[in-house]
Scaffold this motif. Structure first.
Motif, PDB file in Angstrom:
ATOM      1  N   GLY A 135       3.806 -21.900  -6.712  1.00 47.81           N
ATOM      2  CA  GLY A 135       3.149 -21.963  -5.425  1.00 47.81           C
ATOM      3  C   GLY A 135       3.153 -20.649  -4.672  1.00 47.81           C
ATOM      4  N   TYR A 136       2.656 -20.709  -3.420  1.00 50.05           N
ATOM      5  CA  TYR A 136       2.511 -19.525  -2.562  1.00 50.05           C
ATOM      6  C   TYR A 136       3.769 -19.310  -1.732  1.00 50.05           C
ATOM      7  N   PRO A 137       4.058 -18.055  -1.332  1.00 48.82           N
ATOM      8  CA  PRO A 137       3.340 -16.840  -1.697  1.00 48.82           C
ATOM      9  C   PRO A 137       3.460 -16.544  -3.191  1.00 48.82           C
ATOM     10  N   VAL A 138       2.510 -15.785  -3.707  1.00 51.02           N
ATOM     11  CA  VAL A 138       2.472 -15.507  -5.141  1.00 51.02           C
ATOM     12  C   VAL A 138       3.677 -14.655  -5.520  1.00 51.02           C
ATOM     13  N   ARG A 139       4.489 -15.176  -6.425  1.00 49.19           N
ATOM     14  CA  ARG A 139       5.698 -14.458  -6.869  1.00 49.19           C
ATOM     15  C   ARG A 139       5.726 -14.272  -8.385  1.00 49.19           C
ATOM     16  N   MET A 149     -12.774 -20.679  -3.207  1.00 52.06           N
ATOM     17  CA  MET A 149     -11.645 -21.348  -2.573  1.00 52.06           C
ATOM     18  C   MET A 149     -10.332 -20.819  -3.156  1.00 52.06           C
ATOM     19  N   TYR A 150      -9.298 -20.833  -2.339  1.00 51.05           N
ATOM     20  CA  TYR A 150      -7.947 -20.566  -2.823  1.00 51.05           C
ATOM     21  C   TYR A 150      -7.470 -21.807  -3.582  1.00 51.05           C
ATOM     22  N   VAL A 151      -6.574 -21.600  -4.534  1.00 54.10           N
ATOM     23  CA  VAL A 151      -6.161 -22.736  -5.354  1.00 54.10           C
ATOM     24  C   VAL A 151      -4.661 -22.705  -5.594  1.00 54.10           C
ATOM     25  N   ASP A 152      -4.062 -23.867  -5.499  1.00 51.62           N
ATOM     26  CA  ASP A 152      -2.678 -24.082  -5.933  1.00 51.62           C
ATOM     27  C   ASP A 152      -2.726 -25.119  -7.045  1.00 51.62           C
ATOM     28  N   TYR A 153      -2.398 -24.704  -8.259  1.00 53.14           N
ATOM     29  CA  TYR A 153      -2.474 -25.590  -9.420  1.00 53.14           C
ATOM     30  C   TYR A 153      -1.534 -26.783  -9.289  1.00 53.14           C
ATOM     31  N   GLY A 154      -0.466 -26.619  -8.515  1.00 53.01           N
ATOM     32  CA  GLY A 154       0.507 -27.695  -8.370  1.00 53.01           C
ATOM     33  C   GLY A 154       1.584 -27.621  -9.431  1.00 53.01           C
ATOM     34  N   ILE A 158       2.356 -31.655  -3.234  1.00 48.70           N
ATOM     35  CA  ILE A 158       2.230 -30.273  -2.770  1.00 48.70           C
ATOM     36  C   ILE A 158       2.313 -30.279  -1.249  1.00 48.70           C
ATOM     37  N   HIS A 159       3.173 -29.444  -0.703  1.00 51.32           N
ATOM     38  CA  HIS A 159       3.251 -29.253   0.747  1.00 51.32           C
ATOM     39  C   HIS A 159       2.825 -27.809   1.003  1.00 51.32           C
TER      40      HIS A 159
END
Length: 951
Positions: free
Chosen positions: A489-493, A750-755, A792-793
């Motif tokens: 997840g974010y921030p990208v690490r 769009m921004y994406v969070d794969y989960g 996802i939060h």
């Protein structure tokens, strides 16, 4: 003897070095002149980027300097146009100096040089402001052509140690600077680090200076050349001169590299290698499609359907245990390969059942054909190496094709014209490649054994092949799979699918090179230990640490592949490949069980134990290494009568050319696909958020077609700003190792969070947002009995205000205690956030009953978007701290088995009640699109009720 040149009056003589000097002067004048003018006139404007300006950023990039403003743009264009003349002269002189009889390399490099000049004009005169797409195409073409130009000039450098030293220095500088350049660009674009773009710009200017300086080195050769202008009555004829480098080649003719480059380049042999690699690509395409085709049936039956038996079609090599049948198959391997192409024609079959059988037959024949091919070529090690290399490069090609098509393979049976398939083109090329590649085999039907004694166990070798095949399929059949393993997840690490998927592809190519050029290292236990450590780090770690383990694992797998496969070919093919594909099937099923345990017999034994599957995979590979270790190292395929074998060396060189091309292609795709991160909500003037929830059934529609394009069209037409997807984790063999969110995020902007990734053992939850994702955390909710419930939060920056968004998939109906515990966990999570929030979820409860009252009410602080909607069971949208203005339910058509629910909210206004108003009382920007009223479009329409609006 060279023909005599006619006498004539010498009009002028020009030393060749002035061509190089003029080229350097004009090129530097173009870039540095524009830089001086830009810094003088528009300093603050050209250092400004989309995130920061002066003083955080204090030095401009090349593109901002030369492309956007007058007069620096004009200064650059004038001088770069003047550069073209000496540039073409430089290319022509270099060809004249380096050409030699029976060699096409100088001609090829001259063509590349001319092509680079033309593409330079392309990205110069078509700026990113004019046409970003074509500017990028010309720029990428220029950079790609720089690779063969640089390597070719190094290979053709005449006997001049000083020139060679400088060329190596500037070439090393050029390619070496690309690494920090890429790093700081990602720091700027993805992480938005202040000042990173300035450092990127400095490296970019150094790359430009190195590129020009590399060609300036030609001064050292051209100083010994004179251009003579004569007044002749006839046409002058020139003789092909012998390059000085020929002397070096003649003295070192026994060296392998010289054996490759001293003989004539053959396009026919290169075409043979390309055909072999394409055949490998076809096999891997069909194999990776099989699990996806099978998965459709238990997915729709919600349990075992009987179609799963088709996975056993891979064990076809067991037929090679029958000697007479083996003789027929080996002798007619071309027919077997052609029959395997039926798998590519499966897209023509409309019935999912028949399409599965067609695809399965293709895999059946493909496994049989490749096993027979390896066995038939075992008597000639260099031919066997070529087939194995093609097989491995086929996997790399398949992964690159999926990288280009955003994780879908364009020739899969779930693809066709409407969703981006290239099935007809793929099949046509496959037929041509098969006909060329399978003209002959070494054995031609006779049972010619491999040279030297055959040691080791055939069974252990087969088990090793099984572990290798499973690991390649699981981890390397898509460049983003291992990245999803380490994503948190974010921030990208850590790495992201684009551009870091190219790193995985480069690691694969590097590993294959080790397997070909250092087989002793590849077969060693020390290297096996490195591979095992890489697998362990990938399995247990996240972010960059986990990905470094993934890269080491990728290098090892590709390196050990030629060793294990070549050893398997020495034994009975039924024992090695038949056993291998059989054990591979067991591993494939084991790979499903950690997440599918609730639906299969004995599933709880492997519940959430991906680590055990990885351990079993490495133990299987270890069996193969153990068997290979007992085999004496074979005589080198590169030796012939004690000397370098030019034919074998040259044959290998063609595959290396293909490998380099594929890696360049991967880097180019990463460049072209790099996200812009410049996204705008649909109705920003109203400060609105349109949020939706959709269970997309793993991206396969009711008719067994990949559904990304249809999903994209509906989301775009509904103008959804934030959407949660459920049943979205496709990074497993049975789902094709895909990531449909890449396509949607890039096409929709769009921004994406794969989960949670595939090693978290859920069916997946993903988030796409038009708004920047400031932070996101993945949760696995309590699930003592049933399937894991992912959540996802995420915190979004919506018009300058932070809004929390939750995406959640509850456990299945059969486990009420799981669902109760999950409702408590999520309610507490939502209660804890002090920010406005939206829940997009799959709750498995009836409105106003049971766990609903935990999700909605004081315990969570959340409100139902429409408490009067009694016709819900699974999907719900909840909210707090926002003004809700609309709610609608849209029919799914044949995309999935679940509708899409959509809500509209306004940021910066207080919560409102449940009073409904008419559509005419709502601002146009807050209304749902009229396109979906009545019959709707393509089977999508507002259903159950018309859209509801709230005061």
């Amino acid at each position: 003897m060279a023909p005599k040149i006619k006498d004539g009056d010498v009009v002028a003589t020009i030393n060749g070095k002035w061509v190089a000097y003029l080229h350097t002067f004009m090129a530097y004048a173009a870039f540095l002149g524009a830089l001086v003018v830009g810094l003088s006139l528009h300093y603050h404007k050209i250092v400004q980027n989309e995130f920061y300006g002066y003083p955080q950023e204090w030095f401009p990039s090349v593109s901002s300097t030369i492309g956007d403003r007058y007069p620096e743009r004009s200064v650059f264009m004038v001088f770069i146009a003047l550069t073209s003349g000496p540039r073409f002269g430089l290319v022509a002189l270099w060809y004249i100096l380096t050409r030699k009889p029976n060699s096409t390399l100088p001609k090829f490099i001259a063509g590349v040089g001319a092509f680079r000049t033309l593409t330079c004009g392309g990205w110069t005169y078509v700026t990113s402001t004019d046409d970003h797409h074509w500017h990028d195409i010309f720029m990428v073409s220029y950079l790609v052509a720089t690779i063969p130009w640089t390597l070719g000039c190094l290979a053709l450098t005449p006997r001049n140690p000083t020139a060679l030293k400088y060329r190596k220095f500037f070439a090393g500088s050029f390619f070496g600077l690309l690494v920090p350049l890429t790093y700081f660009f990602i720091q700027h674009k993805v992480h938005r680090v202040a000042g990173a773009y300035t450092i990127y710009a400095l490296f970019e200017w150094l790359v430009v200076l190195s590129d020009v300086a590399f060609d300036t080195v030609t001064v050292l050769e051209f100083s010994n050349v004179e251009i003579v202008v004569k007044d002749l009555r006839g046409i002058s004829r020139g003789a092909g001169n012998k390059a000085v480098s020929d002397a070096v080649l003649e003295k070192q003719k026994d060296k392998e590299v010289v054996a490759v480059f001293s003989s004539a380049f053959s396009y026919a042999e290169l075409l043979d290698a390309v055909a072999d690699v394409y055949n490998g690509y076809v096999f891997w395409s069909m194999l990776t499609a099989l699990g996806l085709s099978v998965w459709y049936f238990p997915l729709w039956h919600m349990g075992l359907s009987g179609h799963e038996a088709m996975v056993l079609c891979t064990v076809s090599p067991i037929l090679l245990s029958i000697k007479s049948l083996r003789f027929i198959i080996v002798r007619n391997v071309r027919i077997c390969h052609l029959l395997s192409l039926s798998g590519l024609l499966a897209f023509l079959v409309k019935s999912p059942e028949n399409r599965l059988f067609c695809a399965g037959f293709g895999v059946f024949m493909g496994c049989l054909s490749w096993s027979a091919t390896f066995f038939a070529e075992r008597s000639q090690s260099h031919r066997l190496e070529a087939r194995i290399t093609a097989f491995c490069l086929g996997l790399l090609t398949s992964s690159i094709a999926k990288f280009a098509f955003r994780t879908n393979n364009p020739i899969w049976p779930v693809m066709h014209g409407p969703n981006g398939g290239w099935n007809k083109v793929g099949f046509t090329l496959a037929v041509l490649a098969m006909l060329r590649s399978t003209r002959t085999t070494a054995s031609s039907g006779s049972d010619i054994p491999a040279p030297g004694p055959t040691k080791g166990s055939a069974t252990l070798t087969g088990i090793g092949f099984a572990g290798l095949l499973f690991a390649l399929h699981t981890h390397l059949s898509d460049s983003s799979t291992m990245i999803s393993w380490v994503w948190e997840g974010y921030p990208v690490r850590g790495p992201i699918a684009v551009p870091h998927g190219a790193w995985t592809l480069i690691a694969m190519g590097f590993g294959l090179s080790i397997g070909l050029f250092a087989p002793g290292l590849a077969r060693s236990w020390a290297f096996y230990g490195i591979g095992s450590i890489g697998a362990a780090v990938l399995t247990t770690s996240s972010h960059w640490t986990g990905y470094y383990g993934a890269l080491a694992f990728a290098v090892y797998l590709m390196a050990v592949a030629p060793v294990i496969i070549s050893h398997a070919a020495r034994h009975s093919p039924a024992q090695t490949f038949g056993t291998g594909f059989g054990v591979y099937n067991v591993l494939v099923l084991a790979g499903c069980w950690p997440v599918a345990y609730a639906f299969v017999p004995g599933g709880p034994l492997l519940r959430e134990r991906t680590d055990l599957v990885v351990l079993a995979t490495m133990l299987c590979i270890g069996c193969g290494v153990f068997s290979v270790a007992s085999q004496p190292p074979p005589p080198s395929a590169q030796k012939y009568k004690g000397k370098a074998n030019p034919a074998a060396s040259k044959q290998r060189s063609y595959y290396i050319y293909i490998l380099l091309f594929l890696e360049l292609l991967a880097v180019s795709i990463a460049y072209l696909r790099f996200p812009s991160y410049d996204y705008t909500p649909y109705n920003a003037e109203e400060k609105s958020i349109t949020a939706g929830i959709w269970t997309i059934h793993f991206g396969i529609d009711n008719d067994m077609w990949s559904s990304e394009h249809r999903i994209r069209d509906l989301i775009k037409e509904l103008e959804v700003d934030v959407i949660g997807f459920l049943e979205s984790d496709l990074q497993r063999i049975i789902m094709g190792n895909r990531d449909f969110t890449q396509f949607l995020a890039e096409d929709l902007g769009m921004y994406v969070d794969y989960g949670p990734g595939p090693n978290k053992h859920t069916w997946g939850a993903a988030l796409l947002s038009k708004f920047p994702i400031v932070n996101s955390t993945h949760h696995l909710l309590p699930s003592p009995q049933g399937e894991l419930a992912p959540a996802i939060h995420a915190t979004l920056d919506c018009y300058g205000e932070f809004i929390d968004v939750f995406v959640f998939h509850s456990g299945q109906e059969e486990d009420p205690e799981d669902r109760r515990l999950q409702s408590i966990y999520l309610a507490n999570l939502m209660k804890e956030t002090p920010r406005p929030a939206i829940l997009m979820s799959y709750l498995v409860t009836k409105p106003l009953e049971g766990n609903y009252n935990t999700y909605v009410g004081e315990q969570s602080g959340m409100k139902d978007i429409d408490p009067s909607d009694w016709d819900r069971w699974c999907e719900y949208i909840l909210f707090k701290g926002l003004k809700r203005t609309g709610y609608a339910r849209v029919s799914r058509s044949t995309i999935t088995d679940t509708e899409i629910q959509v809500g509209k909210f306004v940021v910066g206004k207080p919560e409102n009640g449940n009073e409904q108003i008419s559509e005419e009382q709502v601002a146009p920007g807050l209304r749902f699109p009229a396109l979906f009223k009545g019959e709707g479009v393509r089977g999508h329409a507002f259903h159950v009720f018309e859209p509801r609006y709230y005061a």
